[in-house]
Design a protein around this motif. Structure first.
Motif, PDB file in Angstrom:
ATOM      1  N   ALA A 300      45.961  45.311  49.264  1.00 24.59           N
ATOM      2  CA  ALA A 300      44.579  44.976  48.947  1.00 24.59           C
ATOM      3  C   ALA A 300      44.039  45.990  47.953  1.00 24.59           C
ATOM      4  N   GLY A 301      43.017  45.565  47.204  1.00 22.29           N
ATOM      5  CA  GLY A 301      42.404  46.483  46.254  1.00 22.29           C
ATOM      6  C   GLY A 301      41.643  45.730  45.184  1.00 22.29           C
ATOM      7  N   PRO A 302      41.002  46.480  44.286  1.00 20.57           N
ATOM      8  CA  PRO A 302      40.196  45.864  43.234  1.00 20.57           C
ATOM      9  C   PRO A 302      41.067  45.264  42.123  1.00 20.57           C
ATOM     10  N   ASN A 303      40.591  44.146  41.586  1.00 15.62           N
ATOM     11  CA  ASN A 303      41.226  43.528  40.416  1.00 15.62           C
ATOM     12  C   ASN A 303      40.255  43.492  39.244  1.00 15.62           C
ATOM     13  N   ASP A 304      39.260  44.371  39.250  1.00 18.26           N
ATOM     14  CA  ASP A 304      38.197  44.346  38.244  1.00 18.26           C
ATOM     15  C   ASP A 304      38.765  44.295  36.829  1.00 18.26           C
ATOM     16  N   GLY A 305      38.240  43.374  36.037  1.00 16.26           N
ATOM     17  CA  GLY A 305      38.675  43.242  34.664  1.00 16.26           C
ATOM     18  C   GLY A 305      39.900  42.374  34.477  1.00 16.26           C
ATOM     19  N   GLY A 308      38.900  39.021  38.846  1.00 19.93           N
ATOM     20  CA  GLY A 308      37.764  39.102  39.737  1.00 19.93           C
ATOM     21  C   GLY A 308      37.689  40.435  40.458  1.00 19.93           C
ATOM     22  N   GLY A 309      37.075  40.434  41.631  1.00 17.98           N
ATOM     23  CA  GLY A 309      36.844  41.670  42.371  1.00 17.98           C
ATOM     24  C   GLY A 309      37.941  42.010  43.354  1.00 17.98           C
ATOM     25  N   TYR A 310      37.530  42.530  44.483  1.00 20.28           N
ATOM     26  CA  TYR A 310      38.466  42.997  45.512  1.00 20.28           C
ATOM     27  C   TYR A 310      39.207  41.815  46.139  1.00 20.28           C
ATOM     28  N   HIS A 311      40.503  42.015  46.392  1.00 21.18           N
ATOM     29  CA  HIS A 311      41.276  40.948  47.012  1.00 21.18           C
ATOM     30  C   HIS A 311      42.402  41.521  47.867  1.00 21.18           C
ATOM     31  N   ALA A 312      42.622  40.916  49.019  1.00 26.45           N
ATOM     32  CA  ALA A 312      43.740  41.283  49.886  1.00 26.45           C
ATOM     33  C   ALA A 312      44.896  40.333  49.593  1.00 26.45           C
ATOM     34  N   PRO A 319      46.483  36.163  43.581  1.00 30.33           N
ATOM     35  CA  PRO A 319      46.047  35.809  42.225  1.00 30.33           C
ATOM     36  C   PRO A 319      46.462  36.865  41.212  1.00 30.33           C
ATOM     37  N   GLY A 320      47.151  36.405  40.174  1.00 31.26           N
ATOM     38  CA  GLY A 320      47.595  37.329  39.140  1.00 31.26           C
ATOM     39  C   GLY A 320      48.827  38.129  39.489  1.00 31.26           C
ATOM     40  N   HIS A 321      49.309  37.989  40.727  1.00 32.30           N
ATOM     41  CA  HIS A 321      50.519  38.688  41.168  1.00 32.30           C
ATOM     42  C   HIS A 321      50.427  40.190  40.896  1.00 32.30           C
ATOM     43  N   TRP A 389      46.172  45.996  31.415  1.00 30.89           N
ATOM     44  CA  TRP A 389      45.120  46.101  32.422  1.00 30.89           C
ATOM     45  C   TRP A 389      44.989  47.552  32.856  1.00 30.89           C
ATOM     46  N   TYR A 390      43.773  48.072  32.763  1.00 30.46           N
ATOM     47  CA  TYR A 390      43.506  49.437  33.199  1.00 30.46           C
ATOM     48  C   TYR A 390      42.620  49.363  34.451  1.00 30.46           C
ATOM     49  N   PRO A 391      43.189  49.560  35.640  1.00 33.26           N
ATOM     50  CA  PRO A 391      42.381  49.471  36.867  1.00 33.26           C
ATOM     51  C   PRO A 391      41.183  50.423  36.811  1.00 33.26           C
ATOM     52  N   THR A 392      40.039  49.931  37.248  1.00 29.91           N
ATOM     53  CA  THR A 392      38.803  50.710  37.134  1.00 29.91           C
ATOM     54  C   THR A 392      38.493  51.553  38.365  1.00 29.91           C
TER      55      THR A 392
END
Length: 435
Positions: A300-305, A308-312, A319-321, A389-392
């Motif tokens: 789980a964690g953020p997918n910002d950018g 979408g947002g946080y996802h487990a 989503p997005g693997h 992708w640069y995790p925020t």
């Protein structure tokens, strides 16, 4: 206890150097998120600045307390005991100007509070986040009990200040309330899931309560584990929360009880399920022909950018693997070869302590900022693309798997079981002071 495991001792010099850096950085990230005065911990490390963030997570604060125990053991922080003392004074309401929001009737904590004042930031009163805080407090109490016995006293008082009875939604079916509103439990959730930790802490806090005892012993105790709901991935049985066995859980759900409930760490039955969850995670990623074998980890964690947002993430719903490196670390007790998967990811794709890109200094700056403290969430398909992708942010509760897994790899699971086993007799005599 300062012994090391054979797995750690036999690492090559190159892999050991990587391990040591990532292990220390697993604590350094936590420390960067600690408020210097109140001792509360932010919900997330913000990769592009602004740390510590103003939003405290009560669960992250429990992780921070365990991090201080690791730092003390490894000699990384000579102020670890004092930092733990400050944190416990704050969550106990003894720090002037900062009183973390709690339910008036039961003592459960709000999920998110202001780092400086403790004011509730519009969040629910959460049973799991309270349990994760208390687990960290008890862990610190045991770790520092000889050098700082007042920490153990504060941890015990915190455990006893909560009326755990409201977590029982249905003791016959093993259903636990996730939220407390005005002294009443709401939002019931069926087992199996990370709320096993809530049931365990309730048993420690109020062992005299019959409903709490029956909830644990009838559903979550070692002898009942094989009766918990299971889903099959191929022919591999994996614990789930669905009686129909039609869906899988994010891998962190299996990891948190393994580290924070000593009966689960020592149980052959749970260890088998834990190993199965690891195997299912790895095999599902291997179904993708364009992914190397060292890329896996449904966390789980953020997918910002990106998505979408946080996802487990979980098998069948990712989503997005996005892969989570900290999940690989969390499974190291049952899959020690995972350290080589992490090393391959570091060496080939995310050399976070040595990355340079003279042709694109903006990319170099963003990449170093996003992975300043090492491996976490990443998109395999974006690693080598111009639109990387640069995790925020890095959420601390999810990052905990990195800390716990690396600590266990080097020191063994005894580091965890020694600090949580025996609490029933050592910490919970008498009756609760909760209402």
């Amino acid at each position: 206890m300062n012994s090391i495991t054979e797995h750690y001792a036999y690492l090559s010099a190159e892999v050991k150097a990587f391990f040591d850096r990532q292990y220390r950085d697993s604590y350094a990230l936590l420390d960067a998120c600690r408020h210097p005065h109140t001792g509360l911990y932010a919900d997330a490390y913000m990769t592009f600045g602004g740390n510590p963030d103003g939003r405290c997570s009560i669960a992250a604060t429990g992780v921070g307390l365990i991090g201080l125990c690791v730092a003390d053991l490894e000699g990384w922080d000579t102020q670890a005991a004092e930092k733990a003392r400050v944190t416990l004074r704050t969550v106990s309401g003894e720090f002037d100007g900062c009183r973390p929001a709690r339910d008036t009737f039961t003592g459960f904590f709000a999920h998110f509070v202001d780092m400086e004042t403790g004011r509730n930031l519009g969040s629910e009163i959460s049973t799991i986040d309270t349990a994760l805080l208390v687990a960290g407090a008890l862990f610190a109490g045991r770790h520092f009990r000889e050098t700082a016995p007042d920490i153990a006293r504060m941890a015990h008082d915190l455990l006893r200040s909560i009326d755990w009875r409201v977590i029982v939604a249905n003791k016959e079916k093993g259903i636990i309330n996730m939220v407390v509103k005005n002294g009443l439990g709401t939002a019931p959730l069926p087992a199996y899931n990370e709320y096993v930790i809530v049931s365990y802490l309730a048993l420690l806090g109020q062992p005299e309560n019959r409903d709490i005892r029956e909830l644990w012993h009838n559903h979550f105790a070692e002898e009942r584990m094989r009766h918990l709901p299971q889903a099959l991935y191929r022919d591999i049985p994996v614990l789930t929360d669905s009686a129909e066995g039609r869906r899988f859980l994010s891998s962190f759900v299996h990891q948190f009880p393994f580290y924070l409930v000593p009966e689960y760490a020592s149980s052959p039955a749970y260890r088998e399920f834990f190993s199965n969850a690891c195997q299912a995670d790895r095999l599902k990623w291997k179904e993708r022909s364009d992914v190397p074998s060292y890329v896996w980890g449904y966390g789980a964690g953020p997918n910002d950018g990106l998505h979408g947002g946080y996802h487990a993430d979980k098998i069948g719903e990712s989503p997005g693997h996005i892969a989570s490196a900290y999940i690989v670390a969390g499974f190291l007790p049952v899959y020690p070869a995972g350290i080589y998967d992490l090393y391959a990811l570091y060496r080939l794709h995310i050399p976070y302590d040595s990355y340079v890109n003279p042709a694109d200094t903006e990319d170099e700056h963003k990449w170093k900022a996003a992975y300043k403290y090492g491996l976490h969430r990443y998109s395999w398909w974006h690693l080598a693309q111009p639109d990387r992708w640069y995790p925020t942010k890095v959420t601390l509760i999810d990052w905990s798997s990195m800390l716990y897994g690396l600590a266990a790899f080097k020191r063994g699971m005894v580091f965890f079981t020694d600090r949580l086993s025996g609490l029933e007799s050592a910490e919970t005599g008498g009756t609760s002071t909760a209402g």
